[in-house]
Write a protein that holds these residues in place. Structure first.
Motif, PDB file in Angstrom:
ATOM      1  N   TYR A 137      85.571 -24.573  96.132  1.00  0.00           N
ATOM      2  CA  TYR A 137      85.931 -24.715  94.716  1.00  0.00           C
ATOM      3  C   TYR A 137      84.678 -24.635  93.834  1.00  0.00           C
ATOM      4  O   TYR A 137      84.679 -23.943  92.803  1.00  0.00           O
ATOM      5  CB  TYR A 137      86.662 -26.041  94.478  1.00  0.00           C
ATOM      6  CG  TYR A 137      86.995 -26.262  93.018  1.00  0.00           C
ATOM      7  CD1 TYR A 137      88.076 -25.606  92.426  1.00  0.00           C
ATOM      8  CD2 TYR A 137      86.211 -27.088  92.219  1.00  0.00           C
ATOM      9  CE1 TYR A 137      88.369 -25.778  91.077  1.00  0.00           C
ATOM     10  CE2 TYR A 137      86.485 -27.267  90.875  1.00  0.00           C
ATOM     11  CZ  TYR A 137      87.569 -26.608  90.320  1.00  0.00           C
ATOM     12  OH  TYR A 137      87.852 -26.773  88.982  1.00  0.00           O
ATOM     13  N   ILE A 138      83.610 -25.323  94.234  1.00  0.00           N
ATOM     14  CA  ILE A 138      82.364 -25.241  93.470  1.00  0.00           C
ATOM     15  C   ILE A 138      81.914 -23.790  93.352  1.00  0.00           C
ATOM     16  O   ILE A 138      81.466 -23.338  92.286  1.00  0.00           O
ATOM     17  CB  ILE A 138      81.259 -26.096  94.131  1.00  0.00           C
ATOM     18  CG1 ILE A 138      81.669 -27.566  94.185  1.00  0.00           C
ATOM     19  CG2 ILE A 138      79.945 -25.959  93.349  1.00  0.00           C
ATOM     20  CD1 ILE A 138      80.710 -28.432  95.004  1.00  0.00           C
ATOM     21  N   ALA A 139      82.040 -23.047  94.443  1.00  0.00           N
ATOM     22  CA  ALA A 139      81.644 -21.632  94.425  1.00  0.00           C
ATOM     23  C   ALA A 139      82.485 -20.837  93.432  1.00  0.00           C
ATOM     24  O   ALA A 139      81.962 -19.944  92.745  1.00  0.00           O
ATOM     25  CB  ALA A 139      81.765 -21.038  95.824  1.00  0.00           C
ATOM     26  N   GLN A 140      83.771 -21.139  93.334  1.00  0.00           N
ATOM     27  CA  GLN A 140      84.625 -20.444  92.367  1.00  0.00           C
ATOM     28  C   GLN A 140      84.150 -20.698  90.939  1.00  0.00           C
ATOM     29  O   GLN A 140      84.065 -19.779  90.117  1.00  0.00           O
ATOM     30  CB  GLN A 140      86.074 -20.879  92.528  1.00  0.00           C
ATOM     31  CG  GLN A 140      86.765 -20.348  93.782  1.00  0.00           C
ATOM     32  CD  GLN A 140      87.053 -18.860  93.705  1.00  0.00           C
ATOM     33  OE1 GLN A 140      86.141 -18.028  93.879  1.00  0.00           O
ATOM     34  NE2 GLN A 140      88.304 -18.517  93.466  1.00  0.00           N
ATOM     35  N   VAL A 141      83.832 -21.960  90.644  1.00  0.00           N
ATOM     36  CA  VAL A 141      83.338 -22.277  89.305  1.00  0.00           C
ATOM     37  C   VAL A 141      81.994 -21.600  89.059  1.00  0.00           C
ATOM     38  O   VAL A 141      81.733 -21.070  87.973  1.00  0.00           O
ATOM     39  CB  VAL A 141      83.232 -23.800  89.110  1.00  0.00           C
ATOM     40  CG1 VAL A 141      82.695 -24.126  87.713  1.00  0.00           C
ATOM     41  CG2 VAL A 141      84.590 -24.472  89.319  1.00  0.00           C
ATOM     42  N   ALA A 142      81.139 -21.590  90.067  1.00  0.00           N
ATOM     43  CA  ALA A 142      79.852 -20.904  89.936  1.00  0.00           C
ATOM     44  C   ALA A 142      80.055 -19.417  89.681  1.00  0.00           C
ATOM     45  O   ALA A 142      79.300 -18.804  88.905  1.00  0.00           O
ATOM     46  CB  ALA A 142      79.007 -21.119  91.191  1.00  0.00           C
ATOM     47  N   GLN A 164      78.995  -7.538  92.275  1.00  0.00           N
ATOM     48  CA  GLN A 164      78.074  -7.857  93.368  1.00  0.00           C
ATOM     49  C   GLN A 164      77.539  -9.281  93.246  1.00  0.00           C
ATOM     50  O   GLN A 164      77.453 -10.013  94.241  1.00  0.00           O
ATOM     51  CB  GLN A 164      76.913  -6.854  93.377  1.00  0.00           C
ATOM     52  CG  GLN A 164      75.943  -7.037  94.526  1.00  0.00           C
ATOM     53  CD  GLN A 164      76.597  -6.846  95.894  1.00  0.00           C
ATOM     54  OE1 GLN A 164      77.503  -6.028  96.039  1.00  0.00           O
ATOM     55  NE2 GLN A 164      76.137  -7.588  96.885  1.00  0.00           N
ATOM     56  N   ILE A 165      77.197  -9.696  92.040  1.00  0.00           N
ATOM     57  CA  ILE A 165      76.706 -11.062  91.816  1.00  0.00           C
ATOM     58  C   ILE A 165      77.769 -12.079  92.197  1.00  0.00           C
ATOM     59  O   ILE A 165      77.488 -13.068  92.891  1.00  0.00           O
ATOM     60  CB  ILE A 165      76.269 -11.229  90.347  1.00  0.00           C
ATOM     61  CG1 ILE A 165      74.986 -10.443  90.097  1.00  0.00           C
ATOM     62  CG2 ILE A 165      76.094 -12.704  89.986  1.00  0.00           C
ATOM     63  CD1 ILE A 165      74.636 -10.291  88.633  1.00  0.00           C
ATOM     64  N   VAL A 166      78.997 -11.848  91.763  1.00  0.00           N
ATOM     65  CA  VAL A 166      80.100 -12.757  92.094  1.00  0.00           C
ATOM     66  C   VAL A 166      80.293 -12.833  93.604  1.00  0.00           C
ATOM     67  O   VAL A 166      80.484 -13.927  94.177  1.00  0.00           O
ATOM     68  CB  VAL A 166      81.395 -12.300  91.383  1.00  0.00           C
ATOM     69  CG1 VAL A 166      82.609 -13.048  91.919  1.00  0.00           C
ATOM     70  CG2 VAL A 166      81.266 -12.511  89.877  1.00  0.00           C
ATOM     71  N   LYS A 167      80.208 -11.693  94.261  1.00  0.00           N
ATOM     72  CA  LYS A 167      80.390 -11.637  95.713  1.00  0.00           C
ATOM     73  C   LYS A 167      79.306 -12.408  96.456  1.00  0.00           C
ATOM     74  O   LYS A 167      79.555 -13.001  97.513  1.00  0.00           O
ATOM     75  CB  LYS A 167      80.405 -10.173  96.161  1.00  0.00           C
ATOM     76  CG  LYS A 167      80.634  -9.962  97.647  1.00  0.00           C
ATOM     77  CD  LYS A 167      80.625  -8.474  97.986  1.00  0.00           C
ATOM     78  CE  LYS A 167      80.814  -8.246  99.480  1.00  0.00           C
ATOM     79  NZ  LYS A 167      80.772  -6.790  99.807  1.00  0.00           N
ATOM     80  N   GLU A 168      78.095 -12.426  95.896  1.00  0.00           N
ATOM     81  CA  GLU A 168      76.966 -13.040  96.584  1.00  0.00           C
ATOM     82  C   GLU A 168      76.952 -14.563  96.507  1.00  0.00           C
ATOM     83  O   GLU A 168      76.232 -15.215  97.274  1.00  0.00           O
ATOM     84  CB  GLU A 168      75.649 -12.479  96.014  1.00  0.00           C
ATOM     85  CG  GLU A 168      75.397 -11.028  96.393  1.00  0.00           C
ATOM     86  CD  GLU A 168      74.169 -10.447  95.695  1.00  0.00           C
ATOM     87  OE1 GLU A 168      73.461 -11.218  95.013  1.00  0.00           O
ATOM     88  OE2 GLU A 168      73.938  -9.242  95.826  1.00  0.00           O
ATOM     89  N   ILE A 169      77.706 -15.158  95.606  1.00  0.00           N
ATOM     90  CA  ILE A 169      77.747 -16.619  95.494  1.00  0.00           C
ATOM     91  C   ILE A 169      78.314 -17.199  96.797  1.00  0.00           C
ATOM     92  O   ILE A 169      79.402 -16.823  97.239  1.00  0.00           O
ATOM     93  CB  ILE A 169      78.605 -17.066  94.299  1.00  0.00           C
ATOM     94  CG1 ILE A 169      78.017 -16.559  92.985  1.00  0.00           C
ATOM     95  CG2 ILE A 169      78.764 -18.588  94.287  1.00  0.00           C
ATOM     96  CD1 ILE A 169      76.713 -17.182  92.585  1.00  0.00           C
ATOM     97  N   SER A 170      77.576 -18.124  97.416  1.00  0.00           N
ATOM     98  CA  SER A 170      77.912 -18.610  98.753  1.00  0.00           C
ATOM     99  C   SER A 170      78.291 -20.088  98.752  1.00  0.00           C
ATOM    100  O   SER A 170      77.445 -20.936  98.420  1.00  0.00           O
ATOM    101  CB  SER A 170      76.709 -18.405  99.687  1.00  0.00           C
ATOM    102  OG  SER A 170      76.843 -19.148 100.871  1.00  0.00           O
ATOM    103  N   PRO A 171      79.517 -20.419  99.159  1.00  0.00           N
ATOM    104  CA  PRO A 171      79.879 -21.836  99.294  1.00  0.00           C
ATOM    105  C   PRO A 171      79.066 -22.539 100.378  1.00  0.00           C
ATOM    106  O   PRO A 171      78.820 -23.750 100.280  1.00  0.00           O
ATOM    107  CB  PRO A 171      81.369 -21.806  99.637  1.00  0.00           C
ATOM    108  CG  PRO A 171      81.668 -20.419 100.068  1.00  0.00           C
ATOM    109  CD  PRO A 171      80.666 -19.531  99.413  1.00  0.00           C
TER     110      PRO A 171
END
Length: 459
Positions: A352-357, A40-47
């Motif tokens: 890409y930044i979101a992927q690293v985050a 859920q945390i990973v899903k919530e990261i927003s580019p």
């Protein structure tokens, strides 16, 4: 005991059977399953939010360490007040558990400071909820200051969209998302200042941590994570570099590092163990994205805000994009040959930044939910035989399930085999310490796994 490969796992990973024929791993928590909360945390990261943070930081014109601190619209003072306000807003929306404040000191004149300058870090702390783990801390950082070609130029526009609004935006996004969740251990989200002047903000906080004997179990630095495009134009948005130091280059080696070298554990420093854990967890939760561990402290003869933590004995790593374009770093804004030079937001890849985050967030969540790494892990060496007898100190967490022994060939970078051994503090594994490298991990009842601890010899 015999071992056989299992097709549903990576070919190198073995599950071992006990002598009575029962599978030892059957009684173990499932350590490879996805945790719903981490998903859920990973899903919530927003580019989209990350892009908004980057563009807001760029809007302050310059964030040079010696730039304006009074204006509400330009300079490093306006930037840090906005960061603090954004973190406070997110913390309030998440229930008020995120503790936001400044860490400040005045640094005297030095080579990259022409006047005494206040260096201000913005620090957001999410306290752990388990009494036995609350003192264990994991730190994630990005630096919010910026510069142009002349490191002393505090007035020219220095957008710093990649270096390092990208890392700062990732940290803000992680703090805002993760503040809505609970973790056993404590998480610290830092945006630090004066990286470009000599890592001054990070060094002050790391020294404070060392003086106060804070238990920092891992530090993740995000610096230049903004672009997937290399200087030759090719795009690689499928991986990130993770720099991880082995034995530190110091004049006098500590007894612990001497023991690592003496037993062939040069690649088993606490930082390399942290990097292994990040790679395993990050690649599990972020689909089709690779964490490429680089066996160096940082880029060749360069440094970042993780370095002061390494210098004080903490495990610390650096995330950086796979291929840097130096026309978009530390440059005066200008046009040459029909192309723009400078660190502008148009060169950032926000997805890409979101992927690293997401890799950061998954790793931090896993670490903060898991037990602490086992302590006082030793190899008993009194007998000469082809088994390996491991002993360790018991963990204190109430949700501990037991322990897991991992191993790999001496030439392998990642763990290749694993055996859950239950809630014990010693185990004899029928593999020779001459031929393999071992580690011991603590496992909780939900299947969260600690970083591995390398065993030192017990004579």
């Amino acid at each position: 005991m015999q071992c056989i490969p299992r097709k549903t796992l990576p070919a190198a990973l073995l599950l071992c059977f006990a002598a009575n024929g029962a599978m030892a791993a059957d009684a173990a928590p499932n350590v490879t399953a996805h945790q719903a909360e981490i998903d859920q945390i990973v899903k919530e990261i927003s580019p989209q939010r990350i892009e908004g943070y980057v563009r807001k930081l760029v809007s302050f014109g310059t964030r040079h360490t010696m730039s304006d601190t009074v204006s509400d619209t330009r300079g490093i003072g306006a930037a840090r007040r906005w960061i603090k306000g954004e973190l406070e807003r997110c913390g309030a929306a998440a229930g008020g558990r995120l503790q936001v404040g400044y860490d400040s000191h005045v640094h005297p004149v030095m080579a990259r400071l022409s006047q005494p300058t206040e260096i201000v870090n913005v620090v957001a702390t999410l306290p752990g909820t388990q009494a036995e783990s609350v003192d264990r801390m994991y730190v994630v950082s990005g630096h919010y200051d910026s510069r142009v070609t002349d490191v002393m130029n505090a007035t020219s526009d220095a957008p710093g969209a990649n270096d390092d609004a990208s890392g700062t935006a990732a940290v803000i996004e992680m703090a805002c998302v993760m503040a809505r969740h609970q973790f056993d251990a404590t998480l610290v989200f830092m945006t630090v200042a004066a990286e470009e002047q000599g890592l001054l903000g990070a060094a002050n906080w790391a020294e404070l941590a060392r003086q106060k004997n804070w238990n920092i179990a891992g530090m993740l630095n995000n610096d230049i994570i903004g672009s997937s495009r290399a200087d030759d134009g090719h795009v690689d948005n499928t991986q990130v570099r993770l720099f991880a130091e082995g034995i530190p280059a110091v004049k006098d080696m500590s007894d612990a590092n001497r023991a690592l070298v003496a037993t062939g554990g040069e690649n088993d420093s606490i930082t390399r163990q942290l990097a292994r854990h990040i790679k395993e967890v990050g690649e599990r939760y972020v689909d089709k994205f690779s964490v490429n561990v680089i066996y160096r402290r940082d880029r060749y003869l360069r440094g970042g805000d993780h370095s002061p933590f390494l210098d004080r004995g903490y495990a610390a790593v650096r995330f950086t994009e796979p291929n840097e374009d130096f026309n978009h770093q530390h440059q005066d804004l200008r046009e040459e040959g029909g192309r723009k030079i400078g660190d502008l937001p148009e060169y950032d890849d926000f997805n890409y930044i979101a992927q690293v985050a997401r890799v950061n967030a998954a790793s931090l969540s896993s670490l903060a939910l898991a037990p602490a790494a086992p302590q006082q892990v030793k190899v008993r060496t009194a007998k000469l035989d082809n088994n390996t007898e491991l002993v360790w100190q018991a963990n204190k967490e109430p949700d501990l399930a037991g322990y897991r022994i991992v191993w790999r060939d001496t030439t392998a970078p990642q763990w290749q085999g694993a055996l859950y051994v239950g809630n014990t503090t010693q185990y004899v594994i029928p593999r020779s310490k001459d031929n393999f490298l071992f580690g011991v991990q603590a496992v909780d009842k939900d299947g969260n796994v600690s970083v591995a601890t390398y065993p030192l010899p017990q004579r």
